[in-house]
Design a protein around this motif. Sequence first.
Motif, PDB file in Angstrom:
ATOM      1  N   HIS A 265      30.204  94.219  35.103  1.00 31.71           N
ATOM      2  CA  HIS A 265      29.285  93.844  34.053  1.00 31.71           C
ATOM      3  C   HIS A 265      27.769  94.342  34.531  1.00 31.71           C
ATOM      4  O   HIS A 265      27.358  94.352  35.632  1.00 31.71           O
ATOM      5  CB  HIS A 265      29.089  92.359  34.417  1.00 31.71           C
ATOM      6  N   GLN A 266      27.230  95.083  33.379  1.00 31.79           N
ATOM      7  CA  GLN A 266      25.833  95.457  33.602  1.00 31.79           C
ATOM      8  C   GLN A 266      24.849  94.665  32.768  1.00 31.79           C
ATOM      9  O   GLN A 266      25.251  94.338  31.469  1.00 31.79           O
ATOM     10  CB  GLN A 266      25.576  96.809  33.028  1.00 31.79           C
ATOM     11  N   GLU A 267      23.809  93.763  33.374  1.00 34.82           N
ATOM     12  CA  GLU A 267      22.976  92.874  32.513  1.00 34.82           C
ATOM     13  C   GLU A 267      21.640  93.218  32.783  1.00 34.82           C
ATOM     14  O   GLU A 267      20.952  93.327  33.768  1.00 34.82           O
ATOM     15  CB  GLU A 267      23.218  91.472  33.269  1.00 34.82           C
TER      16      GLU A 267
ATOM     17  N   ARG B 182      32.732  97.738  29.620  1.00 36.23           N
ATOM     18  CA  ARG B 182      31.626  96.687  29.558  1.00 36.23           C
ATOM     19  C   ARG B 182      31.950  95.526  28.543  1.00 36.23           C
ATOM     20  O   ARG B 182      31.709  94.336  28.657  1.00 36.23           O
ATOM     21  CB  ARG B 182      30.372  97.356  29.010  1.00 36.23           C
TER      22      ARG B 182
END
Lengths: 221, 153
Positions: B69-71, B126
Amino acid sequence: VPCVSGGLPKPMNITFVSINMKNVLQWAPPEGLQGVEVTYTVQYFIYGQKKWLSKSKCKNINRTYCDLSAETSDYEHQYYAKVKAVWGTNCSKWVETGRFYPFLETQIGPPEVSLTTGEKSISIVLTAPEKWKRNPEDSSVSMQQIYSNLKYNVSMYNTKSKRMWSQCITNHTLVLSWLEPNTLYCISVESFVPGPPRLTRPSQKQCVSTLEDQTSGLKVK
Amino acid sequence: LRKCLISMDMRHLEKSFQEMKRALQNKDTFQNVTILSTLETLQSTKPTDVCCMTNNLLAFYVDRVFKDHQELDPQILRKVSSIANSFLYIQKTLQECQVQSRCHCSQEATNATRIIHDNYNQLEIRSAAIKSLGELDIFLAWIDKNHQKTSGA
């Protein structure tokens, strides 16, 4: 005849109002259309399934709510719903709810409360609320069967001393002892389930008076 | 066989999730795909499989979801990290059960875990991570239900 999408403003504040698994979709009319005979059409979606589904009883309706309890009765699944406004050949774009998870979001209604008074005591017996059922003759399912950790918050008020206190219980009976005789007490009970915050709804306040103090009537001869 | 029960402040976990639920689930545009939700087996986990399923799902989130997860939103990032740390703590407490070999995995538990990973692999990485995060309420409700203090099997 397909309507021209976007020709009308969208309905507003769409949301599921859920109590004891009775799941009703509600919305507000679009802005600026007062006095216009707008109708609405609803669809719903089972998260993870393939397509949007219609409910015939909620096609071209005038009211601003649609009972989707039957369509969302598997409370361990999640759902979406959407509504659009229609007027003649014009219609609004769809407006959609967030993901609705009945198991975590339904409001637990208050229990049934029965009170029996003694001289210095009040016995409280609670009956868990019932889950929504499709037909009145269907057998009842208690919300306790769905939520084994269902608890109750009992609020009590002494009308003479103006003192209020509350107690959290898990079983269905509570005896209040060491009360003042001949005093009016008011009691209200709320169901709740430990977990994500939910709206709650206390029971109707019930007021009962403890009995006269029997000893005070005795005459010493 | 006494169940391996985790004691964890579930309310804190649930609160963290509730505060980002709408944001996470709005980013998930694949409503017709679910990672955890289709599993009737998850809903009817046998008491003897609870420890194994808990371990497998924790590992799924810690080793795949949180890593993939990229936030950008710092608030969401903080809440996701808080949940991740809690999961690491729960993993440690369950290790004790594994040492005492009370964390047996039946074929059903193994199959259910594989289905979860297969569902995850269906999506671009993603999107899969966002969807899994948006389904944390399912996992937290499952933990709550299966790790209540009840008598052992």
